[in-house]
Design a protein around this motif. Structure first.
Motif, PDB file in Angstrom:
ATOM      1  N   PHE A   1       0.872  -1.218  -0.027  1.00 34.08           N
ATOM      2  CA  PHE A   1      -0.049  -0.030  -0.046  1.00 34.08           C
ATOM      3  C   PHE A   1       0.883   1.358  -0.094  1.00 34.08           C
ATOM      4  O   PHE A   1       0.335   2.074  -0.576  1.00 34.08           O
ATOM      5  CB  PHE A   1      -0.862   0.167   1.033  1.00 34.08           C
ATOM      6  CG  PHE A   1      -2.028  -1.128   1.087  1.00 34.08           C
ATOM      7  CD1 PHE A   1      -2.391  -1.843   2.144  1.00 34.08           C
ATOM      8  CD2 PHE A   1      -2.876  -1.076  -0.058  1.00 34.08           C
ATOM      9  CE1 PHE A   1      -3.496  -2.682   2.076  1.00 34.08           C
ATOM     10  CE2 PHE A   1      -3.825  -1.980  -0.143  1.00 34.08           C
ATOM     11  CZ  PHE A   1      -4.288  -3.052   0.697  1.00 34.08           C
ATOM     12  N   ALA A   2       2.085   1.104   0.737  1.00 30.75           N
ATOM     13  CA  ALA A   2       2.813   2.171   0.749  1.00 30.75           C
ATOM     14  C   ALA A   2       3.600   2.559  -0.603  1.00 30.75           C
ATOM     15  O   ALA A   2       3.561   3.752  -1.218  1.00 30.75           O
ATOM     16  CB  ALA A   2       3.968   2.067   1.708  1.00 30.75           C
ATOM     17  N   GLY A   3       3.685   1.489  -1.325  1.00 32.18           N
ATOM     18  CA  GLY A   3       3.954   1.779  -2.584  1.00 32.18           C
ATOM     19  C   GLY A   3       2.969   2.154  -3.588  1.00 32.18           C
ATOM     20  O   GLY A   3       3.439   3.353  -4.382  1.00 32.18           O
ATOM     21  N   ALA A   4       1.807   1.870  -3.529  1.00 31.48           N
ATOM     22  CA  ALA A   4       0.787   2.513  -4.208  1.00 31.48           C
ATOM     23  C   ALA A   4       0.870   4.115  -4.136  1.00 31.48           C
ATOM     24  O   ALA A   4       0.590   4.710  -5.069  1.00 31.48           O
ATOM     25  CB  ALA A   4      -0.510   1.895  -4.100  1.00 31.48           C
ATOM     26  N   ALA A   5       0.811   4.359  -2.634  1.00 29.39           N
ATOM     27  CA  ALA A   5       0.766   5.874  -2.681  1.00 29.39           C
ATOM     28  C   ALA A   5       1.936   6.675  -3.002  1.00 29.39           C
ATOM     29  O   ALA A   5       1.841   7.422  -3.748  1.00 29.39           O
ATOM     30  CB  ALA A   5       0.624   5.813  -0.638  1.00 29.39           C
ATOM     31  N   ALA A   6       3.266   5.633  -2.952  1.00 25.43           N
ATOM     32  CA  ALA A   6       4.262   6.481  -3.399  1.00 25.43           C
ATOM     33  C   ALA A   6       4.305   6.779  -5.157  1.00 25.43           C
ATOM     34  O   ALA A   6       4.701   7.765  -5.542  1.00 25.43           O
ATOM     35  CB  ALA A   6       5.571   5.671  -3.281  1.00 25.43           C
ATOM     36  N   VAL A   7       3.649   5.557  -5.501  1.00 26.99           N
ATOM     37  CA  VAL A   7       3.524   5.681  -7.176  1.00 26.99           C
ATOM     38  C   VAL A   7       2.678   6.896  -7.340  1.00 26.99           C
ATOM     39  O   VAL A   7       3.116   7.716  -8.250  1.00 26.99           O
ATOM     40  CB  VAL A   7       2.752   4.579  -7.893  1.00 26.99           C
ATOM     41  CG1 VAL A   7       2.195   4.875  -9.249  1.00 26.99           C
ATOM     42  CG2 VAL A   7       3.769   3.482  -7.584  1.00 26.99           C
ATOM     43  N   SER A   8       1.563   7.313  -7.024  1.00 25.77           N
ATOM     44  CA  SER A   8       0.550   8.578  -7.113  1.00 25.77           C
ATOM     45  C   SER A   8       1.468   9.770  -6.882  1.00 25.77           C
ATOM     46  O   SER A   8       1.340  10.808  -7.468  1.00 25.77           O
ATOM     47  CB  SER A   8      -0.574   8.499  -6.197  1.00 25.77           C
ATOM     48  OG  SER A   8      -0.543   7.770  -5.018  1.00 25.77           O
ATOM     49  N   ILE A   9       2.513   9.848  -5.876  1.00 24.03           N
ATOM     50  CA  ILE A   9       3.257  10.838  -5.473  1.00 24.03           C
ATOM     51  C   ILE A   9       4.110  11.185  -6.458  1.00 24.03           C
ATOM     52  O   ILE A   9       4.592  12.255  -7.053  1.00 24.03           O
ATOM     53  CB  ILE A   9       3.926  10.819  -4.396  1.00 24.03           C
ATOM     54  CG1 ILE A   9       2.847  10.741  -2.942  1.00 24.03           C
ATOM     55  CG2 ILE A   9       4.981  12.019  -3.847  1.00 24.03           C
ATOM     56  CD1 ILE A   9       3.387  10.537  -1.519  1.00 24.03           C
TER      57      ILE A   9
ATOM     58  N   VAL B   1       4.092   9.975  -9.793  1.00 21.60           N
ATOM     59  CA  VAL B   1       3.503  10.371 -11.136  1.00 21.60           C
ATOM     60  C   VAL B   1       3.134  12.067 -10.930  1.00 21.60           C
ATOM     61  O   VAL B   1       3.345  12.702 -11.790  1.00 21.60           O
ATOM     62  CB  VAL B   1       1.993   9.868 -11.055  1.00 21.60           C
ATOM     63  CG1 VAL B   1       1.164  10.392 -12.213  1.00 21.60           C
ATOM     64  CG2 VAL B   1       2.302   8.339 -11.517  1.00 21.60           C
ATOM     65  N   SER B   2       2.681  12.435  -9.773  1.00 19.26           N
ATOM     66  CA  SER B   2       2.319  14.009  -9.748  1.00 19.26           C
ATOM     67  C   SER B   2       3.437  14.806  -9.954  1.00 19.26           C
ATOM     68  O   SER B   2       3.760  15.745 -10.684  1.00 19.26           O
ATOM     69  CB  SER B   2       1.633  14.323  -8.345  1.00 19.26           C
ATOM     70  OG  SER B   2       0.496  13.328  -7.906  1.00 19.26           O
ATOM     71  N   LEU B   3       4.500  14.291  -9.216  1.00 22.04           N
ATOM     72  CA  LEU B   3       5.957  14.944  -9.193  1.00 22.04           C
ATOM     73  C   LEU B   3       6.407  15.234 -10.748  1.00 22.04           C
ATOM     74  O   LEU B   3       6.946  15.959 -11.288  1.00 22.04           O
ATOM     75  CB  LEU B   3       6.946  14.361  -8.527  1.00 22.04           C
ATOM     76  CG  LEU B   3       6.626  14.511  -6.780  1.00 22.04           C
ATOM     77  CD1 LEU B   3       7.906  13.852  -6.096  1.00 22.04           C
ATOM     78  CD2 LEU B   3       6.845  16.101  -6.530  1.00 22.04           C
ATOM     79  N   LEU B   4       6.109  13.875 -11.484  1.00 26.36           N
ATOM     80  CA  LEU B   4       6.694  13.883 -12.725  1.00 26.36           C
ATOM     81  C   LEU B   4       5.858  14.812 -13.696  1.00 26.36           C
ATOM     82  O   LEU B   4       6.406  15.448 -14.864  1.00 26.36           O
ATOM     83  CB  LEU B   4       6.437  12.379 -13.500  1.00 26.36           C
ATOM     84  CG  LEU B   4       7.587  11.266 -13.110  1.00 26.36           C
ATOM     85  CD1 LEU B   4       6.748  10.041 -13.516  1.00 26.36           C
ATOM     86  CD2 LEU B   4       8.810  11.648 -13.470  1.00 26.36           C
ATOM     87  N   ILE B   5       4.742  14.793 -13.423  1.00 25.32           N
ATOM     88  CA  ILE B   5       3.786  15.725 -14.206  1.00 25.32           C
ATOM     89  C   ILE B   5       4.223  17.266 -14.070  1.00 25.32           C
ATOM     90  O   ILE B   5       4.494  17.962 -15.028  1.00 25.32           O
ATOM     91  CB  ILE B   5       2.162  15.555 -13.934  1.00 25.32           C
ATOM     92  CG1 ILE B   5       1.690  14.259 -14.328  1.00 25.32           C
ATOM     93  CG2 ILE B   5       1.374  16.698 -14.586  1.00 25.32           C
ATOM     94  CD1 ILE B   5       0.461  13.981 -13.870  1.00 25.32           C
ATOM     95  N   VAL B   6       4.241  17.617 -12.654  1.00 26.67           N
ATOM     96  CA  VAL B   6       4.989  18.890 -12.460  1.00 26.67           C
ATOM     97  C   VAL B   6       6.086  19.195 -12.700  1.00 26.67           C
ATOM     98  O   VAL B   6       6.535  20.169 -13.523  1.00 26.67           O
ATOM     99  CB  VAL B   6       4.910  19.112 -10.793  1.00 26.67           C
ATOM    100  CG1 VAL B   6       5.430  20.389 -10.570  1.00 26.67           C
ATOM    101  CG2 VAL B   6       3.579  18.887 -10.121  1.00 26.67           C
ATOM    102  N   GLY B   7       7.128  18.197 -12.678  1.00 30.46           N
ATOM    103  CA  GLY B   7       8.429  18.416 -13.403  1.00 30.46           C
ATOM    104  C   GLY B   7       8.475  18.804 -14.971  1.00 30.46           C
ATOM    105  O   GLY B   7       9.125  19.403 -15.436  1.00 30.46           O
TER     106      GLY B   7
END
Lengths: 303, 230, 309
Positions: free
Chosen positions: C29-37, C39-45
């Motif tokens: 579950f921590a991994g799933a949460a990490a993935v969404s973070i 992805v968001s960072l990638l988009i922003v980046g």
């Protein structure tokens, strides 16, 4: 052991509900001749404020309350007790037409309030509820300030007088003024449970009703808060008539003047219908009840 | 008790057991005093000073049993807040226990009298009469304890009539005593008249016990009802 | 320390395999949460990187010109910003009364039977693909509403698109504000009735204010959705390729989202490091920041609601 029948009680003259005139807060006129019952000291008869005749309540096809007939007196505390499902809360909510809010509820019979049937055709339930206040099991103040909570009822009723005075008077009568006079603008939720319940009492009083209906008002409070509210009730009966539903028999014994015991009849179909078994002076009910069912319930051997 | 009005016979069974225990404690208290009274009768009629002494000593047991009953009643009232017939029972038990304890004291007083007189030598008629008086009194007392054991309020109601018999016997006894008084020592006569008085009072206590039993069962105190009807 | 009791001590250490399983699940579950973070960072980046390049290589005066014509090097930000805001405004003018009205009805007035078929209908509305709504805007909203309101309006207008977006947003506003109103405890309503209030009074003076935070959240979400809507505005707002700065909603206009899609799927490909392409990222970043800000705002409101009950 005679039962005091109120056949010769006189009702106070007062404006009818349908015209909606303002009434002063709970100033009834006690007129009466002394009744003499066998084996009981003579009691002065008090006015009847609610004359309940043949009250039956249905939810759809399910009958919740079977044929209740009783007379509630002014300036007394009347307790409704009984096991779960006996209809005591349903009966209480009949007095201010709160059962109207439930779609499937149907009420038959009459409840005369100062001589007028509150279930009459022309009667507006909103008017009824302005004169008959209600306090609920769990304190339910609005998410507003203490001041606005109290002012709500009078405001929607079009009160034109001095609101500050009305708020202060209501809080004083509810024994809460000293504790909140310096924080009227704060949220009601900042108060403790017992204070919130007294706030709800003050809120109900603010519309100048002459009756207060209380549905297990202390059941969510600690013993000290409970005691304060019980003392408040006894003070309040000077100006109001109080009907209280309680599942705490000792509370009914402590505060009420008269007690009505309801039981639940279970038919073969499984339908559970509430029924009024006995209605008498509280000290009679708790020292020498007439019905065995009453005795069994209050001694804890049934229900 | 199981019937359609009590679908939960287990509810309050501990409480019921405690109530019953208290009542039986009062009955046991009565039995102790009854036993002592029998000792007294024998001591009186046979001039048995040893039995008289036993009766006096046995009063300690009676006192302790009385205190125990009282203590148990206070406790259950404080903890259980009983009402209605339970409350009437408990209040009545306290009163009944008191009547019994007083009766016990009166038995002791008689026994002390016997010891002071070193036994009574009585004329035949006086002996017979005092035997009948004591027998009637102790039987009445015994019946009141039986009524308590059975919670028999009809029997309790009849105790009043039996008391009339005792009162008659007391009257007879005093009359006879008056005529025989000159033949005996003044102290003896006084002591015997005391015995008569004690018996009368024991009988009254027994009647009171009966009234309390009636109150428990019917909720009406016979004497109060008479006042109300005036 | 030896114990000399005959019974063994209680073993509270727990079974090893179970503990291992729990740890594995937690990591999953921590991994799933990490993935969404991530992805968001990638988009922003990705947005920030290219947007910065765009801004650096730009004559800043072209950000304030007569219109948004990226292939001509004219990047008037206020044109697309105005377009977005106007569409959002029209959409909210439509969605607020409709959405709140439906919510109040469903929450306070409708009987259970009515709710049972009304809610599904609202959900159907929510499920209509935006391209269909765009088509509906052109073929029905435009001729029957917009062109009747203004004689100058053409088939393509910001008004038509705005109304269609409003229809799109209504179920969202209705659903969230209905939840907010139903979350108001029945005890408060009972208290109000007990004091002799009529139903309308109770709804307006007790339920509505108590649900205010949730209702505000629903409106903010609605605005956020309207700002982010692409298809409907691309089709119906009518500015393919570029537009002049425009206040009048009865005229066609350009929104940030439509501008981005026009650039990305325009007939002449914009791939490559031309400023037109990079302006996409710039707009995207603006859009992202706006919706992020709005969502954070609405979140604060929702948290206020949760505090109360």
């Amino acid at each position: 052991m005679g039962e005091d029948q109120l056949t010769d009680s006189t009702t106070a003259a007062g404006p009818t509900i349908a015209t909606g005139e303002a009434r002063p807060a709970g100033r009834g006129v006690s007129v009466g001749s002394a009744l003499r019952g066998t084996g009981r000291p003579a009691e002065p008869a008090q006015n009847t404020i609610f004359d309940v005749r043949g009250l039956r309540v249905f939810y759809g096809s399910f009958q919740a309350v079977a044929d209740a007939t009783m007379a509630i007196r002014e300036h007394e505390i009347t307790a409704l007790i009984g096991p779960s499902g006996c209809g005591k809360t349903t009966v209480l909510r009949c007095f201010n037409r709160m059962n109207d809010l439930i779609d499937t509820a149907r009420v038959e019979g009459t409840i005369l309030y100062h001589g007028t049937d509150i279930y009459g055709e022309k009667v507006d339930p909103v008017e009824v509820r302005r004169r008959i206040g209600m306090v609920f099991q769990k304190p339910n103040p609005f998410p507003k300030s203490i001041y606005d909570n109290i002012a709500f009822g009078p405001r929607i009723a079009g009160y034109k007088g001095n609101m500050d005075d009305l708020v202060e008077e209501s809080l004083t009568r509810a024994a809460l003024w000293d504790e909140v006079s310096d924080k009227l603008k704060e949220s009601a939720y900042a108060l403790s449970g017992g204070q919130q319940q007294r706030l709800c009492i003050a809120r109900a009083i603010a519309t100048s009703p002459d009756v207060l209906l209380m549905d297990e008002p202390c059941s969510s409070l600690d013993p000290i808060a409970t005691l304060r509210i019980e003392e408040l009730m006894i003070e309040l009966k000077r100006d109001y008539s109080i009907i209280i539903v309680t599942h705490n028999m000792q509370q009914a014994a402590r505060v009420s003047d008269r007690t009505a015991f309801f039981t639940v009849d279970v038919k073969q179909t499984g339908m559970r219908t509430g029924r009024l078994v006995e209605f008498d002076a509280t000290d009679a009910i708790f020292t020498n009840p007439r019905e065995k069912q009453t005795e069994d319930y209050i001694t804890g051997r049934f229900g | 008790m199981t019937d359609e009005h009590n679908p939960h016979p287990d509810l309050r069974s501990r409480f019921d057991a405690e109530l019953d225990g208290i009542r039986r404690g009062a009955v046991a208290l009565g039995s102790l005093v009854l036993e002592n009274a029998e000792r007294l009768i024998e001591a009186l009629l046979e001039s048995r000073l040893d039995l008289a002494q036993q009766a006096i000593d046995a009063d300690d047991v009676v006192d302790r049993a009385y205190i125990d009953v009282e203590r148990r009643v206070f406790r259950i009232i404080a903890l259980q807040q009983p009402v209605a017939s339970d409350l009437r029972l408990l209040i009545s038990i306290i009163r009944i226990a008191h009547e019994i304890e007083r009766s016990g004291d009166l038995v002791v007083n008689c026994a002390k009298g016997i010891l002071r007189q070193q036994g009574f030598t009585l004329s035949h008629p006086l002996q017979g009469l005092i035997a009948r008086l004591c027998r009637a009194t102790v039987d009445l007392f015994g019946r009141s304890i039986e009524c308590l054991a059975e919670m028999d309020h009809e029997g309790a109601g009849r105790l009043d009539e039996e008391d009339d018999e005792v009162d008659d016997l007391v009257g007879e006894f005093y009359a006879l005593l008056a005529t025989e008084a000159q033949k005996m020592h003044v102290d003896t006569a006084i002591e015997l008249s005391r015995v008569g008085r004690y018996m009368e009072r024991i009988a009254d206590h027994a009647v009171n016990v009966g009234e309390h039993i009636t109150f428990v069962v019917t909720g009406i105190f016979p004497r109060h009802a008479e006042i109300d009807e005036d | 320390m030896t114990s000399d009791t005959t019974t063994p001590a209680v073993d509270l250490t727990g079974s090893r395999p179970r503990l291992r399983r729990e740890r594995r699940v937690r990591r999953l579950f921590a991994g799933a949460a990490a993935v969404s973070i991530v992805v968001s960072l990638l988009i922003v980046g990705s947005l920030v990187g290219e947007a910065w390049t765009f801004l650096r290589g730009l004559d800043l005066s072209s950000l304030w010109t007569m219109g948004w014509f990226p292939r001509r090097g004219l990047f008037d930000v206020k044109t697309v910003l105005t377009g977005t805001l106007l569409i959002a405004l029209v959409a909210m003018v439509v969605a607020t009364p409709l959405g709140l009205g439906a919510a109040i009805y469903l929450s306070e007035y409708a009987r259970p039977r009515a709710r049972r078929w009304l809610k599904p209908i609202l959900e159907v509305l929510a499920g209509i693909p935006s391209v269909v709504l765009g088509y509906f805007a052109l073929t029905w909203i435009s001729p029957n509403i917009v062109m009747r309101l203004s004689s100058h309006a053409g088939v393509f207008s910001m008004a038509a698109a705005g109304i269609a977006v409003g229809i799109l947003v209504t179920p969202l506003v209705a659903s969230v504000s209905e939840d907010a109103m139903r979350a108001v405890p029945a005890a408060l309503r009972e208290a109000s009735y007990g004091l002799g209030a009529k139903k309308a009074t109770t709804v307006t003076r007790i339920v509505f204010p108590a649900a205010a935070s949730g209702i505000m959240a629903s409106l903010i979400l609605g605005v956020s959705r309207a700002i982010g809507e692409t298809m409907v505005v691309a089709m119906a707002a009518g500015a393919v390729g570029g537009s002049l700065f425009q206040w009048n909603i009865f005229q066609p206009g350009q929104t940030m989202t439509a501008a981005m899609s026009a650039l990305a799927i325009g007939s002449d490909q914009v791939a490559g490091s031309t400023s037109a392409f990079q302006s996409l990222f710039f707009l995207g970043l603006l859009l992202f920041l706006m919706t992020l800000g709005l969502n954070l705002l609405s979140d604060r409101f929702v948290r206020k609601v949760r505090e109360k009950y």
